[in-house]
Design a protein around this motif. Structure first.
Motif, short mmCIF file in Angstrom:
data_model
loop_
_atom_site.label_atom_id
_atom_site.label_comp_id
_atom_site.label_asym_id
_atom_site.label_seq_id
_atom_site.Cartn_x
_atom_site.Cartn_y
_atom_site.Cartn_z
N GLY A 223 -21.33 9.86 2.12
CA GLY A 223 -20.05 9.39 1.62
C GLY A 223 -18.97 9.51 2.68
O GLY A 223 -19.17 10.14 3.73
N LEU A 224 -17.82 8.90 2.40
CA LEU A 224 -16.68 8.90 3.31
C LEU A 224 -15.55 9.75 2.74
O LEU A 224 -15.55 10.11 1.56
N VAL A 225 -14.57 10.04 3.59
CA VAL A 225 -13.36 10.77 3.19
C VAL A 225 -12.16 9.87 3.45
O VAL A 225 -12.13 9.14 4.46
N VAL A 226 -11.17 9.92 2.58
CA VAL A 226 -9.94 9.15 2.74
C VAL A 226 -8.76 10.11 2.83
O VAL A 226 -8.66 11.06 2.05
N THR A 227 -7.86 9.85 3.79
CA THR A 227 -6.64 10.66 3.91
C THR A 227 -5.44 9.73 4.09
O THR A 227 -5.60 8.52 4.30
N THR A 228 -4.26 10.31 4.06
CA THR A 228 -3.03 9.54 4.28
C THR A 228 -2.34 9.93 5.58
O THR A 228 -1.20 9.56 5.82
N THR A 229 -3.06 10.71 6.43
CA THR A 229 -2.53 11.06 7.74
C THR A 229 -3.61 10.83 8.79
O THR A 229 -4.80 10.74 8.47
N GLN B 48 0.84 -1.20 0.00
CA GLN B 48 0.00 0.00 0.00
C GLN B 48 0.87 1.25 0.00
O GLN B 48 2.07 1.20 0.26
N ASP B 49 0.24 2.38 -0.30
CA ASP B 49 0.93 3.68 -0.27
C ASP B 49 1.04 4.20 1.16
O ASP B 49 0.53 5.27 1.49
N GLY B 50 1.66 3.45 2.03
CA GLY B 50 1.61 3.86 3.42
C GLY B 50 0.20 3.65 3.95
O GLY B 50 -0.70 3.22 3.23
N PRO B 51 -0.06 3.98 5.21
CA PRO B 51 -1.41 3.76 5.76
C PRO B 51 -2.44 4.72 5.17
O PRO B 51 -2.14 5.88 4.89
N GLY B 52 -3.65 4.20 4.99
CA GLY B 52 -4.78 5.03 4.59
C GLY B 52 -5.73 5.17 5.77
O GLY B 52 -5.88 4.24 6.58
#
Length: 552
Positions: free
Chosen positions: A157-163, A138-142
């Protein structure tokens, strides 16, 4: 297959992450040719739709947020996107996700308030999941976030971040509760280690249903309830977004399917009127010795009522005429179109119905041996269909449904084969004798462990080009603009019910097989679907569940 990505070769486990990241999932799918300019009229293809104080627009441009490179369809992972190029004045309602085994193809709705307070930002976010503990490429944790809506509002709907930092509250909007409906999981996007991600669709779907698909996804954590999300509701369901007659004509000329029959197919399509004019007969219970010829368009068929067994249709009585009519007439084939609203009139379904005078006998595969099954699978009269699902925002083809025996399957437009030569017409393959529709040529086995009923498809010179001969037979939302032919409102069987013992056919086949294969076949025969056993004519299109409901 059109411009769609097809991936073969080593499994993802032996591919490097670098190669996986190079897969062109972010290359948007494009139709083989630019779409035409749709004729003007009504609210069709105007890019926005008013749901009753809430205006929505379909967005299909995205910015990648996070990817995983294993799990999900073909074990290739999935990618999660933020909508981009959002129209001025519109707000995001949720993020988009899709599997990595296809090119980028999809959409989400964005929204604008036309009245007052139909939209509000969330008051907080709840962390649904983070992928830190998942042992996957994976691209680091989602991080997956559920908006916490204000009282009287729903998240769609949902939101996705990488932090691990919560998203800004103004990232998206929640929707006033009276403009939402309950939703359910639709197609599978991705999953691993007990986690599953799916698209969402309204619970209740049909021609009069108000539920609107948002294009967002849900994340089902392991051993946990999924987030509480809703779909939208069209409270202004006046069908003004549906195509008019001239728009239907251009839509069908653009997307009319091409259907290949098997090269060995004996039982071809025809038009209903060819069937009637070539000796098909109407029988009435108690008067079986005196059947009546059927008038053109079925003007003397009983109308309405119920499928009560009091009437049925059959082939001509004389042997020569019966054998000739059973084989249909490809040159006199006609496709019959039912045009209907779906998903709160944000989409148009064009159900393309084809008639075969006869459904041929089934064939079995028992390991390396292929065997005819006698009369099993035969019946007089056979209705099959393909359904085109078209966006009322843009006129783009979104999905195609292929009927297969008593069920069928939806395919995204990017997963279809197109006719070639720059055509936007999808291709389907009708199986030998049974006429079930498939997206690719080859063998599909109804069974398991290499034992089952064969569904063979292949390219041939026997082709039904539905755009060359068609008739719009129903479009109820047009309010009388389409005159339905009398045969459409004939609610009885299109073939007789003939009772016979299939055990004799099963025993005959079993006798031809050696011990282990005989046992495998007998066990399979106990599970043969009901629609294959016996000989019973079908009802017409109007009595099918998908006439007023969604495809299943």
């Amino acid at each position: 297959m059109g411009n769609c990505l097809s991936i073969t070769g080593p499994s993802p486990e032996v591919l490097s992450e670098k190669i996986l990241k190079a897969l062109p999932v972010e290359t948007p799918f494009k139709f083989p040719s630019p779409l035409p300019t749709w004729p003007q009229g009504n609210g069709f293809a105007k890019r926005t739709i008013d749901l009753g104080g809430l205006e929505v627009s379909q967005v299909s441009t995205f910015k990648k947020v996070w990817s995983t490179y294993e799990g999900g369809p073909d074990n290739l992972g999935a990618t999660f996107y933020e909508p981009s190029s959002v129209p001025s004045g519109f707000s995001i309602l949720g993020y988009y996700a899709q599997p990595n085994n296809r090119q980028l193809f999809g959409w989400v709705l964005t929204a604008r308030d036309l009245s007052s307070n139909t939209l509000k930002p969330p008051i907080d976010y709840t962390l649904v999941a983070n992928t830190e503990s998942l042992k996957i490429k994976q691209d680091g944790p989602g991080y997956i976030w559920q908006p916490v809506p204000p009282d009287g509002y729903q998240a769609v709907g949902l939101v996705v971040t990488t932090t691990s930092q919560k998203p800004p509250l103004d990232k998206l909007r929640c929707v006033r509760s009276d403009l939402t409906e309950q939703c359910e999981a639709d197609t599978w996007i991705w999953g691993t280690n007990g986690v599953n991600v799916t698209n969402l669709r309204p619970n209740i779907r049909g021609t009069q249903a108000t539920g609107v698909c948002v294009g967002t996804f849900t994340w089902q954590p392991q051993n946990s309830s999924p987030p509480s999300l809703s779909c939208l509701r069209n409270t202004k369901l006046n069908f003004s977004t549906m195509p008019n007659g001239s728009q239907i004509e251009v839509l069908f000329n653009t997307y009319s399917p091409l259907i290949y029959l098997h090269p060995d197919e004996e039982y071809l399509t025809s038009s209903v009127n060819w069937y009637f004019s070539n000796g098909a007969l109407l029988y009435k219970q108690g008067q079986e010795s005196n059947p009546n010829p059927i008038e053109p368009n079925g003007t003397n068929l009983p109308q309405g009522g119920a499928n009560d067994g009091s009437y049925w249709l059959d082939l001509p009585r004389d042997k020569k005429g019966k054998e000739r009519v059973k084989k249909g007439d490809l040159q006199n084939t006609k496709a019959y179109l039912h045009v209907k609203p779906m998903l709160g009139a944000t989409f148009t379904d064009i159900a393309v119905w084809l008639f075969y005078p006869f459904n041929g006998p089934a064939r079995a595969k028992v390991k390396i041996i292929n065997l005819p099954l006698g009369r099993i699978g035969e019946h007089i009269g056979d209705w099959e269909h393909v359904t085109l699902r078209i966006s009322n925002f843009t006129g783009e083809l979104w999905r195609v449904f292929l009927s297969q025996h008593s069920g069928g399957v939806w395919l995204e437009a990017c997963d279809l084969e197109f006719q070639g030569g720059g055509s936007n017409k999808p291709v389907a393959y009708a199986s030998l004798h049974g006429h079930a529709m498939y997206a690719k040529p080859g063998l599909v086995l109804q069974g398991d462990d290499d034992v089952g009923i064969r569904n063979d498809t292949a390219k041939s010179k026997k082709v039904v080009d539905t755009g060359l001969g068609y008739e719009v037979v129903a479009a109820e939302y047009e309010g009388g603009g389409v005159v339905e032919p009398p045969w459409l409102n004939y609610y009885r069987k299109w073939g007789p019910k003939i009772d016979y013992s299939v055990d004799d056919d099963v025993k005959r086949v079993a006798r031809l097989l050696p011990g282990a294969l005989k046992k495998a076949f007998v066990n399979f025969a106990k599970k043969i679907p009901d629609e294959v056993y016996g000989e019973d004519g079908p009802t017409g299109p109007k009595l099918k569940g998908n006439w007023a409901g969604d495809e299943k």
